[in-house]
Design a protein around this motif. Sequence first.
Motif, PDB file in Angstrom:
ATOM      1  N   ALA A 176      -8.726  -3.102   8.229  1.00 36.48           N
ATOM      2  CA  ALA A 176      -8.060  -4.403   8.142  1.00 36.48           C
ATOM      3  C   ALA A 176      -8.218  -4.991   6.750  1.00 36.48           C
ATOM      4  O   ALA A 176      -7.260  -5.534   6.178  1.00 36.48           O
ATOM      5  N   VAL A 177      -9.396  -4.866   6.178  1.00 35.51           N
ATOM      6  CA  VAL A 177      -9.632  -5.369   4.826  1.00 35.51           C
ATOM      7  C   VAL A 177      -8.798  -4.575   3.826  1.00 35.51           C
ATOM      8  O   VAL A 177      -8.187  -5.155   2.913  1.00 35.51           O
ATOM      9  N   ASP A 178      -8.743  -3.260   3.988  1.00 32.95           N
ATOM     10  CA  ASP A 178      -7.918  -2.435   3.101  1.00 32.95           C
ATOM     11  C   ASP A 178      -6.444  -2.828   3.191  1.00 32.95           C
ATOM     12  O   ASP A 178      -5.737  -2.900   2.179  1.00 32.95           O
ATOM     13  N   LEU A 218      -8.035  -8.414  17.394  1.00 32.46           N
ATOM     14  CA  LEU A 218      -8.645  -9.165  16.300  1.00 32.46           C
ATOM     15  C   LEU A 218     -10.147  -9.296  16.482  1.00 32.46           C
ATOM     16  O   LEU A 218     -10.618  -9.589  17.581  1.00 32.46           O
ATOM     17  N   PRO A 219     -10.874  -9.115  15.400  1.00 31.62           N
ATOM     18  CA  PRO A 219     -12.321  -9.350  15.477  1.00 31.62           C
ATOM     19  C   PRO A 219     -12.583 -10.843  15.647  1.00 31.62           C
ATOM     20  O   PRO A 219     -11.738 -11.670  15.306  1.00 31.62           O
ATOM     21  N   GLU A 220     -13.732 -11.156  16.190  1.00 32.85           N
ATOM     22  CA  GLU A 220     -14.053 -12.567  16.404  1.00 32.85           C
ATOM     23  C   GLU A 220     -14.453 -13.268  15.122  1.00 32.85           C
ATOM     24  O   GLU A 220     -14.513 -14.488  15.081  1.00 32.85           O
ATOM     25  N   THR A 221     -14.721 -12.508  14.073  1.00 27.88           N
ATOM     26  CA  THR A 221     -15.077 -13.113  12.805  1.00 27.88           C
ATOM     27  C   THR A 221     -13.854 -13.757  12.167  1.00 27.88           C
ATOM     28  O   THR A 221     -12.727 -13.328  12.394  1.00 27.88           O
ATOM     29  N   GLN A 222     -14.085 -14.779  11.396  1.00 32.20           N
ATOM     30  CA  GLN A 222     -12.996 -15.442  10.693  1.00 32.20           C
ATOM     31  C   GLN A 222     -12.492 -14.539   9.578  1.00 32.20           C
ATOM     32  O   GLN A 222     -13.244 -13.783   8.993  1.00 32.20           O
ATOM     33  N   GLY A 223     -11.224 -14.623   9.304  1.00 30.46           N
ATOM     34  CA  GLY A 223     -10.669 -13.818   8.229  1.00 30.46           C
ATOM     35  C   GLY A 223      -9.205 -14.126   8.024  1.00 30.46           C
ATOM     36  O   GLY A 223      -8.591 -14.844   8.811  1.00 30.46           O
ATOM     37  N   PRO A 224      -8.627 -13.551   6.996  1.00 31.62           N
ATOM     38  CA  PRO A 224      -7.213 -13.789   6.673  1.00 31.62           C
ATOM     39  C   PRO A 224      -6.299 -12.872   7.472  1.00 31.62           C
ATOM     40  O   PRO A 224      -5.527 -12.093   6.934  1.00 31.62           O
ATOM     41  N   TRP A 225      -6.393 -12.934   8.774  1.00 28.12           N
ATOM     42  CA  TRP A 225      -5.764 -11.921   9.628  1.00 28.12           C
ATOM     43  C   TRP A 225      -4.259 -12.052   9.752  1.00 28.12           C
ATOM     44  O   TRP A 225      -3.592 -11.091  10.100  1.00 28.12           O
ATOM     45  N   LEU A 226      -3.685 -13.211   9.473  1.00 27.39           N
ATOM     46  CA  LEU A 226      -2.229 -13.356   9.550  1.00 27.39           C
ATOM     47  C   LEU A 226      -1.547 -12.404   8.570  1.00 27.39           C
ATOM     48  O   LEU A 226      -0.555 -11.759   8.899  1.00 27.39           O
ATOM     49  N   ALA A 237      -4.083  -4.299   0.269  1.00 27.88           N
ATOM     50  CA  ALA A 237      -2.844  -3.605  -0.111  1.00 27.88           C
ATOM     51  C   ALA A 237      -1.654  -4.549  -0.051  1.00 27.88           C
ATOM     52  O   ALA A 237      -0.801  -4.560  -0.950  1.00 27.88           O
ATOM     53  N   ARG A 238      -1.571  -5.343   0.992  1.00 26.27           N
ATOM     54  CA  ARG A 238      -0.442  -6.272   1.110  1.00 26.27           C
ATOM     55  C   ARG A 238      -0.539  -7.382   0.075  1.00 26.27           C
ATOM     56  O   ARG A 238       0.461  -7.764  -0.539  1.00 26.27           O
ATOM     57  N   ALA A 239      -1.742  -7.913  -0.133  1.00 23.59           N
ATOM     58  CA  ALA A 239      -1.911  -8.968  -1.132  1.00 23.59           C
ATOM     59  C   ALA A 239      -1.535  -8.457  -2.521  1.00 23.59           C
ATOM     60  O   ALA A 239      -0.857  -9.150  -3.279  1.00 23.59           O
ATOM     61  N   ALA A 240      -1.944  -7.243  -2.844  1.00 21.05           N
ATOM     62  CA  ALA A 240      -1.590  -6.667  -4.140  1.00 21.05           C
ATOM     63  C   ALA A 240      -0.083  -6.508  -4.267  1.00 21.05           C
ATOM     64  O   ALA A 240       0.501  -6.808  -5.312  1.00 21.05           O
ATOM     65  N   ARG A 241       0.561  -6.068  -3.197  1.00 18.97           N
ATOM     66  CA  ARG A 241       2.019  -5.901  -3.214  1.00 18.97           C
ATOM     67  C   ARG A 241       2.693  -7.249  -3.450  1.00 18.97           C
ATOM     68  O   ARG A 241       3.652  -7.341  -4.202  1.00 18.97           O
ATOM     69  N   LEU A 242       2.191  -8.300  -2.810  1.00 16.55           N
ATOM     70  CA  LEU A 242       2.771  -9.633  -2.986  1.00 16.55           C
ATOM     71  C   LEU A 242       2.569 -10.152  -4.408  1.00 16.55           C
ATOM     72  O   LEU A 242       3.468 -10.767  -4.984  1.00 16.55           O
TER      73      LEU A 242
END
Length: 141
Positions: free
Chosen positions: A26-28, A80-88, A32-37
């Motif tokens: 998920a982090v990878d 989804l993991p229960e931890t907070q994160g930028p999952w959207l 990857a998507r953030a870099a593409r954006l």
Amino acid sequence: MGEYGPATTLVDRLIAHASAMTMAEAVDLYRARAARLVIQGPEAERRALAKARRAAAIAGLSDEYDRARHAAASAWRAALPETQGPWLLVGEAIASAAGGLVVNDTLDDAAFQLLIGPWRQAIGTMTPVGPGLARERITRR
């Protein structure tokens, strides 16, 4: 055909993977998507999504396209993991990859690569291996 058109097997694999994605994956995918954006800009993605939607309509695959995007994003949300994160951002990358697979044969290569690229970079190509699976292979690289 299948629930997602000619790409049903590949979309099913993507959905299965999304439902069991590890935190590292998920982090990878996020990276990857953030870099593409950052590199191509959000407008390039909006154009690619619009092209994909038009390609789906022209090919008579609008329902399959919408179902694939929804099922892929839903599989990720359920896992989804229960931890907070930028999952959207991760869910959007998963949905874009699933939709891109549905219209693979009718979408121009640049738009297809933009939609599937973050998934491929983070997860892999989803190229089937083994006897009898060659017909399901997505040949674009």
